[in-house]
Each structure stands twice: as structure tokens, then as C-alpha cells.
Design a protein around this motif. Sequence first.
Motif, PDB file in Angstrom:
ATOM      1  N   GLY A   1      -4.914 -14.740-109.209  1.00 35.11           N
ATOM      2  CA  GLY A   1      -3.504 -15.029-109.461  1.00 35.11           C
ATOM      3  C   GLY A   1      -2.754 -15.421-108.211  1.00 35.11           C
ATOM      4  O   GLY A   1      -3.282 -15.338-107.101  1.00 35.11           O
ATOM      5  N   GLU A   2      -1.506 -15.806-108.392  1.00 35.68           N
ATOM      6  CA  GLU A   2      -0.659 -16.134-107.258  1.00 35.68           C
ATOM      7  C   GLU A   2       0.090 -14.883-106.791  1.00 35.68           C
ATOM      8  O   GLU A   2       0.314 -13.952-107.562  1.00 35.68           O
ATOM      9  CB  GLU A   2       0.338 -17.229-107.649  1.00 35.68           C
ATOM     10  N   ARG A   3       0.505 -14.908-105.533  1.00 36.18           N
ATOM     11  CA  ARG A   3       1.270 -13.783-105.010  1.00 36.18           C
ATOM     12  C   ARG A   3       2.665 -13.799-105.643  1.00 36.18           C
ATOM     13  O   ARG A   3       3.289 -14.869-105.766  1.00 36.18           O
ATOM     14  CB  ARG A   3       1.359 -13.863-103.491  1.00 36.18           C
ATOM     15  N   GLU A   4       3.124 -12.620-106.027  1.00 31.92           N
ATOM     16  CA  GLU A   4       4.438 -12.507-106.647  1.00 31.92           C
ATOM     17  C   GLU A   4       5.233 -11.392-105.987  1.00 31.92           C
ATOM     18  O   GLU A   4       4.676 -10.384-105.534  1.00 31.92           O
ATOM     19  CB  GLU A   4       4.323 -12.241-108.151  1.00 31.92           C
ATOM     20  N   GLY A   5       6.543 -11.571-105.948  1.00 26.69           N
ATOM     21  CA  GLY A   5       7.408 -10.541-105.414  1.00 26.69           C
ATOM     22  C   GLY A   5       7.553  -9.392-106.387  1.00 26.69           C
ATOM     23  O   GLY A   5       7.648  -9.607-107.604  1.00 26.69           O
ATOM     24  N   VAL A   6       7.563  -8.180-105.871  1.00 25.12           N
ATOM     25  CA  VAL A   6       7.657  -6.967-106.688  1.00 25.12           C
ATOM     26  C   VAL A   6       8.992  -6.273-106.467  1.00 25.12           C
ATOM     27  O   VAL A   6       9.677  -5.905-107.420  1.00 25.12           O
ATOM     28  CB  VAL A   6       6.506  -6.005-106.351  1.00 25.12           C
ATOM     29  N   SER A   7       9.366  -6.082-105.203  1.00 27.13           N
ATOM     30  CA  SER A   7      10.604  -5.377-104.889  1.00 27.13           C
ATOM     31  C   SER A   7      11.096  -5.828-103.523  1.00 27.13           C
ATOM     32  O   SER A   7      10.344  -6.409-102.735  1.00 27.13           O
ATOM     33  CB  SER A   7      10.388  -3.863-104.886  1.00 27.13           C
ATOM     34  N   VAL A   8      12.360  -5.550-103.264  1.00 22.43           N
ATOM     35  CA  VAL A   8      12.925  -5.816-101.946  1.00 22.43           C
ATOM     36  C   VAL A   8      14.047  -4.821-101.717  1.00 22.43           C
ATOM     37  O   VAL A   8      14.748  -4.425-102.660  1.00 22.43           O
ATOM     38  CB  VAL A   8      13.426  -7.272-101.815  1.00 22.43           C
ATOM     39  N   ILE A   9      14.180  -4.375-100.461  1.00 18.90           N
ATOM     40  CA  ILE A   9      15.238  -3.446-100.091  1.00 18.90           C
ATOM     41  C   ILE A   9      15.892  -3.931 -98.803  1.00 18.90           C
ATOM     42  O   ILE A   9      15.203  -4.329 -97.854  1.00 18.90           O
ATOM     43  CB  ILE A   9      14.698  -2.002 -99.948  1.00 18.90           C
ATOM     44  N   SER A  10      17.208  -3.913 -98.779  1.00 16.74           N
ATOM     45  CA  SER A  10      17.932  -4.315 -97.572  1.00 16.74           C
ATOM     46  C   SER A  10      18.143  -3.101 -96.672  1.00 16.74           C
ATOM     47  O   SER A  10      17.976  -1.946 -97.083  1.00 16.74           O
ATOM     48  CB  SER A  10      19.277  -4.917 -97.957  1.00 16.74           C
ATOM     49  N   SER A  11      18.519  -3.372 -95.427  1.00 16.83           N
ATOM     50  CA  SER A  11      18.888  -2.264 -94.544  1.00 16.83           C
ATOM     51  C   SER A  11      20.382  -1.977 -94.667  1.00 16.83           C
ATOM     52  O   SER A  11      20.804  -0.825 -94.550  1.00 16.83           O
ATOM     53  CB  SER A  11      18.514  -2.574 -93.098  1.00 16.83           C
ATOM     54  N   ALA A  12      21.179  -3.026 -94.935  1.00 17.71           N
ATOM     55  CA  ALA A  12      22.611  -2.838 -95.172  1.00 17.71           C
ATOM     56  C   ALA A  12      22.823  -2.411 -96.613  1.00 17.71           C
ATOM     57  O   ALA A  12      22.347  -3.075 -97.536  1.00 17.71           O
ATOM     58  CB  ALA A  12      23.364  -4.138 -94.903  1.00 17.71           C
ATOM     59  N   TYR A  13      23.454  -1.297 -96.805  1.00 15.68           N
ATOM     60  CA  TYR A  13      23.818  -0.775 -98.128  1.00 15.68           C
ATOM     61  C   TYR A  13      22.622  -0.323 -98.955  1.00 15.68           C
ATOM     62  O   TYR A  13      22.787   0.125-100.088  1.00 15.68           O
ATOM     63  CB  TYR A  13      24.610  -1.813 -98.934  1.00 15.68           C
ATOM     64  N   LEU A  14      21.403  -0.458 -98.431  1.00 12.32           N
ATOM     65  CA  LEU A  14      20.188  -0.057 -99.149  1.00 12.32           C
ATOM     66  C   LEU A  14      20.136  -0.695-100.539  1.00 12.32           C
ATOM     67  O   LEU A  14      19.704  -0.070-101.515  1.00 12.32           O
ATOM     68  CB  LEU A  14      20.102   1.462 -99.242  1.00 12.32           C
TER      69      LEU A  14
END
Length: 125
Positions: free
Chosen positions: A43-56
Motif C-alpha cells: 500500500g501507499e503511506r498514509e497519514g494517521v495523526s498529527v499533533i502541534s506544539s502550539a495549543y496541542l
Amino acid sequence: QLQLVESGGGLVQPGGSLRLSCKASGFSLDHYAIAWFRQAPGGEREGVSVISSAYLSTNYADSVKGRFTTSRDNAKNTVYLHMNNLEPADTAVYSCAGQDTPYLTGWGEHEYDVWGQGTQVTVSS
């Protein structure tokens, strides 16, 4: 040298849980957005999650919403992916990636500055 190192993968039965860790070395995660990606066999790579440092702030792929949670501990220079109610379809190599911005980002792979080597997650009975 900037590095991200994942750990915590393994074999788990359907319905089980795992916690993946993404630890940075050579730099501070304080001002980085950190995403988790996965790539299943063939399969292709897919995004699962992301978290910022500002405001979490966080964002999740529809396929994992309500089951996966991402968090960060800047004191430990580590980001986590808590995975619950795992399904066979979650089987993949999971990688974390960092982008030098404090704000929430998308999953465009070219936007990320540093990548880990990945950790295998296998969900099977």
C-alpha cells in the motif's frame, strides 16, 4: 544529527492496544509538529495523526478516529500514539515525522523535515 526513533510496535490480537513512542535526538521537539504515518504491505503511506506544539491541537485520519490518540511529552522529547481496539487493517509499518512549525499541519510528506525508520505493528489472531 537530527533523528526520530520509534518503538513499541509488535504483534497484538484484534481488539488489543499498543502504545508507540517517537523519541527525538539531536534536537528539541518543542517547536515541531509531529505526525504518524503508516504503510501497509503493498500500500501507499498514509497519514494517521498529527499533533502541534502550539495549543496541542490534533487531527486524525477517519479510519482511526475514536480509537487512536496522539500525545506529547516535551520534557521527554517524545510523542506517543496510543492505539486501542486494533483491527487487522491497522497492520502496517508506523513512522513518525517532524515538521519545524509549532502549528497543526497536514500529511503532505514533502512538508516534513525529519523521519524515523519505522516500527512494525501486526494485528492478528
